[in-house]
Design an enzyme around this catalytic site. Structure first.
Site, PDB file in Angstrom:
ATOM      1  N   SER A 112       0.845  -1.195   0.000  1.00  0.00           N
ATOM      2  CA  SER A 112       0.000   0.000   0.000  1.00  0.00           C
ATOM      3  C   SER A 112       0.873   1.235   0.000  1.00  0.00           C
ATOM      4  O   SER A 112       2.003   1.204   0.514  1.00  0.00           O
ATOM      5  CB  SER A 112      -0.878  -0.002   1.262  1.00  0.00           C
ATOM      6  OG  SER A 112      -1.500   1.262   1.428  1.00  0.00           O
TER       7      SER A 112
ATOM      8  N   TYR B 299      -1.471   0.380  10.545  1.00  0.00           N
ATOM      9  CA  TYR B 299      -1.614  -0.274   9.233  1.00  0.00           C
ATOM     10  C   TYR B 299      -0.414   0.071   8.354  1.00  0.00           C
ATOM     11  O   TYR B 299       0.183  -0.805   7.711  1.00  0.00           O
ATOM     12  CB  TYR B 299      -2.915   0.221   8.586  1.00  0.00           C
ATOM     13  CG  TYR B 299      -3.150  -0.255   7.173  1.00  0.00           C
ATOM     14  CD1 TYR B 299      -3.637  -1.533   6.932  1.00  0.00           C
ATOM     15  CD2 TYR B 299      -2.912   0.585   6.080  1.00  0.00           C
ATOM     16  CE1 TYR B 299      -3.868  -1.967   5.632  1.00  0.00           C
ATOM     17  CE2 TYR B 299      -3.148   0.161   4.783  1.00  0.00           C
ATOM     18  CZ  TYR B 299      -3.629  -1.111   4.560  1.00  0.00           C
ATOM     19  OH  TYR B 299      -3.857  -1.544   3.280  1.00  0.00           O
TER      20      TYR B 299
HETATM   21  N1  LIG Z   1      -8.885  -0.980  -0.020  1.00  0.00           N
HETATM   22  C1  LIG Z   1      -7.824  -0.178  -0.025  1.00  0.00           C
HETATM   23  O1  LIG Z   1      -7.944   1.076   0.002  1.00  0.00           O
HETATM   24  C2  LIG Z   1      -6.441  -0.749  -0.100  1.00  0.00           C
HETATM   25  C3  LIG Z   1      -5.393   0.124  -0.433  1.00  0.00           C
HETATM   26  C4  LIG Z   1      -4.100  -0.381  -0.485  1.00  0.00           C
HETATM   27  C5  LIG Z   1      -3.853  -1.713  -0.214  1.00  0.00           C
HETATM   28  N2  LIG Z   1      -4.902  -2.531   0.111  1.00  0.00           N
HETATM   29  C6  LIG Z   1      -4.568  -3.911   0.422  1.00  0.00           C
HETATM   30  O2  LIG Z   1      -5.127  -4.759  -0.553  1.00  0.00           O
HETATM   31  C7  LIG Z   1      -5.456  -6.032   0.031  1.00  0.00           C
HETATM   32  C8  LIG Z   1      -6.902  -6.357  -0.294  1.00  0.00           C
HETATM   33  O3  LIG Z   1      -7.734  -5.347   0.290  1.00  0.00           O
HETATM   34  P1  LIG Z   1      -9.258  -5.150  -0.123  1.00  0.00           P
HETATM   35  O4  LIG Z   1      -9.467  -3.712  -0.345  1.00  0.00           O
HETATM   36  O5  LIG Z   1      -9.639  -6.113  -1.184  1.00  0.00           O
HETATM   37  O6  LIG Z   1      -9.960  -5.480   1.250  1.00  0.00           O
HETATM   38  P2  LIG Z   1     -11.137  -6.479   1.673  1.00  0.00           P
HETATM   39  O7  LIG Z   1     -12.118  -6.642   0.579  1.00  0.00           O
HETATM   40  O8  LIG Z   1     -11.569  -5.998   3.003  1.00  0.00           O
HETATM   41  O9  LIG Z   1     -10.353  -7.861   1.823  1.00  0.00           O
HETATM   42  C9  LIG Z   1      -9.501  -8.136   2.881  1.00  0.00           C
HETATM   43  C10 LIG Z   1      -9.582  -9.613   3.069  1.00  0.00           C
HETATM   44  O10 LIG Z   1      -8.618 -10.038   4.033  1.00  0.00           O
HETATM   45  C11 LIG Z   1      -9.169 -11.181   4.625  1.00  0.00           C
HETATM   46  N3  LIG Z   1      -8.547 -11.443   5.916  1.00  0.00           N
HETATM   47  C12 LIG Z   1      -8.464 -10.606   6.969  1.00  0.00           C
HETATM   48  N4  LIG Z   1      -7.855 -11.225   7.998  1.00  0.00           N
HETATM   49  C13 LIG Z   1      -7.565 -12.478   7.546  1.00  0.00           C
HETATM   50  C14 LIG Z   1      -6.954 -13.603   8.134  1.00  0.00           C
HETATM   51  N5  LIG Z   1      -6.514 -13.582   9.408  1.00  0.00           N
HETATM   52  N6  LIG Z   1      -6.797 -14.721   7.401  1.00  0.00           N
HETATM   53  C15 LIG Z   1      -7.248 -14.768   6.123  1.00  0.00           C
HETATM   54  N7  LIG Z   1      -7.850 -13.745   5.511  1.00  0.00           N
HETATM   55  C16 LIG Z   1      -8.004 -12.623   6.221  1.00  0.00           C
HETATM   56  C17 LIG Z   1     -10.640 -10.894   4.798  1.00  0.00           C
HETATM   57  O11 LIG Z   1     -11.303 -12.129   4.835  1.00  0.00           O
HETATM   58  P3  LIG Z   1     -12.700 -12.387   5.584  1.00  0.00           P
HETATM   59  O12 LIG Z   1     -13.688 -12.499   4.459  1.00  0.00           O
HETATM   60  O13 LIG Z   1     -12.495 -13.653   6.326  1.00  0.00           O
HETATM   61  O14 LIG Z   1     -12.946 -11.227   6.487  1.00  0.00           O
HETATM   62  C18 LIG Z   1     -10.945 -10.077   3.555  1.00  0.00           C
HETATM   63  O15 LIG Z   1     -11.527 -10.849   2.561  1.00  0.00           O
HETATM   64  C19 LIG Z   1      -5.171  -5.891   1.524  1.00  0.00           C
HETATM   65  O16 LIG Z   1      -3.892  -6.397   1.804  1.00  0.00           O
HETATM   66  C20 LIG Z   1      -5.166  -4.394   1.738  1.00  0.00           C
HETATM   67  O17 LIG Z   1      -4.379  -4.025   2.847  1.00  0.00           O
HETATM   68  C21 LIG Z   1      -6.182  -2.082   0.152  1.00  0.00           C
END
Ligand SMILES: NC(=O)c1ccc[n+]([C@@H]2O[C@H](COP(=O)([O-])OP(=O)(O)OC[C@H]3O[C@@H](n4cnc5c(N)ncnc54)[C@H](OP(=O)(O)O)[C@@H]3O)[C@@H](O)[C@H]2O)c1
Length: 252
Positions: free
Chosen positions: A145, A158
């Site tokens: 990120s 984070y």
């Molecule tokens: N959204 C943003 O603005 C953004 C920006 C930069 C980077 N990112 C990064 O991109 C990646 C994907 O994010 P996203 O936006 O797609 O978020 P998201 O839809 O909230 O997905 C995050 C996922 O992580 C899973 N998770 C959390 N804890 C876990 C654990 N202990 N074991 C296995 N799975 C786990 C959750 O699964 P459950 O279904 O079980 O809850 C959820 O499906 C993340 O690494 C995030 O930090 C996101």
């Protein structure tokens, strides 16, 4: 094996219910991916994701239990996935938690955010690397990120977890040069997904589909780093070098 465009046939998504992870798997399935394995905490909640990936063209889609917070299980998890599905061309490290930095630090939950985002990712990646090296090819896409590029007070827990992960992924990629295994670090800004639901979108915000498109583009050109959107590279380069007294005054 990857095709001439650098796109994979078999994919493992860790954090398989992640909106970015699912959008990436859908985009890959609509191009060439035929096998997609989703590592998820609760496979019964992955049915919609699996359906979308199948509808996009994948023939084998399986959701298997995976918990980033249980490092002792990771070795076995990876062994089983490779034993069951054979070579995996692409592994996407997509899980993560945002947390609330002020509250995390105050209430002692900060370690939980770091455990999932950094420790969990490192722990899951190590056995993946071993298997990819054994098969002689493969790419690991790590969802980092911009938050890790210069850690801000508004989400320092984070951000620091992503800074650690980003550094690990960069060093890993460099250490794997010449082995046939690549690491691509993806640094999105604000992405409108369930992770950011309820937050005001930051400037240059994108969608999960935008990130997926950038990941496919990065794979096709063999990139080691992908910014989403690209303009954030310049923005973060300026912020990264801003002297601390000035940086502190910014409302970010
Ligand atoms: N959204 C943003 O603005 C953004 C920006 C930069 C980077 N990112 C990064 O991109 C990646 C994907 O994010 P996203 O936006 O797609 O978020 P998201 O839809 O909230 O997905 C995050 C996922 O992580 C899973 N998770 C959390 N804890 C876990 C654990 N202990 N074991 C296995 N799975 C786990 C959750 O699964 P459950 O279904 O079980 O809850 C959820 O499906 C993340 O690494 C995030 O930090 C996101």
């Amino acid at each position: 094996m990857r095709d001439a465009l650098g796109l994979p046939q078999s994919v493992l998504v860790l954090g398989g219910t992640s909106e970015i992870g699912v959008a990436t798997a859908v985009a890959l399935a609509s191009r060439r991916a035929r096998t997609v394995v989703l590592g998820v905490r609760d496979p019964s909640r992955a049915e919609a994701a699996a359906g979308a990936i199948r509808a996009a063209g994948a023939t084998t889609v399986e959701a298997v239990p995976f918990d980033a917070d249980d490092p002792d299980s990771h070795e076995c998890f990876v062994e089983e996935v490779f034993a069951r599905h054979g070579d995996i061309d692409l592994v996407v490290i997509a899980f993560g938690v945002l947390g609330d930095s002020d509250r995390s630090a105050a209430e002692g939950a900060a370690a939980g955010v770091v455990r999932t985002n950094f420790l969990g990712a490192v722990s899951a990646t190590v056995p993946v690397v071993r298997r990819l090296r054994d098969q002689g090819h493969g790419t690991i896409v790590v969802l980092s990120s911009v938050a890790g590029e210069r850690v801000r007070r508004s989400n320092f827990v984070y951000g620091s977890s992503k800074a650690g992960l980003d550094g690990f992924a960069q060093g890993l990629g460099d250490s794997l040069r010449g082995t046939g295994v690549d690491v691509m670090v993806v640094r999105p800004g604000f992405v409108k997904t369930k992770m950011t639901a309820g937050l005001d979108p930051a400037p240059l915000s994108t969608t999960a589909e935008d990130v997926a498109g950038a990941i496919l583009g990065g794979l096709a050109r063999g990139a080691h780093t992908v910014w989403v959107p690209r303009a954030l590279r310049l923005v973060m380069s300026a912020l990264r070098h801003l002297p601390r007294p000035l940086f502190r005054r910014l409302d970010i």
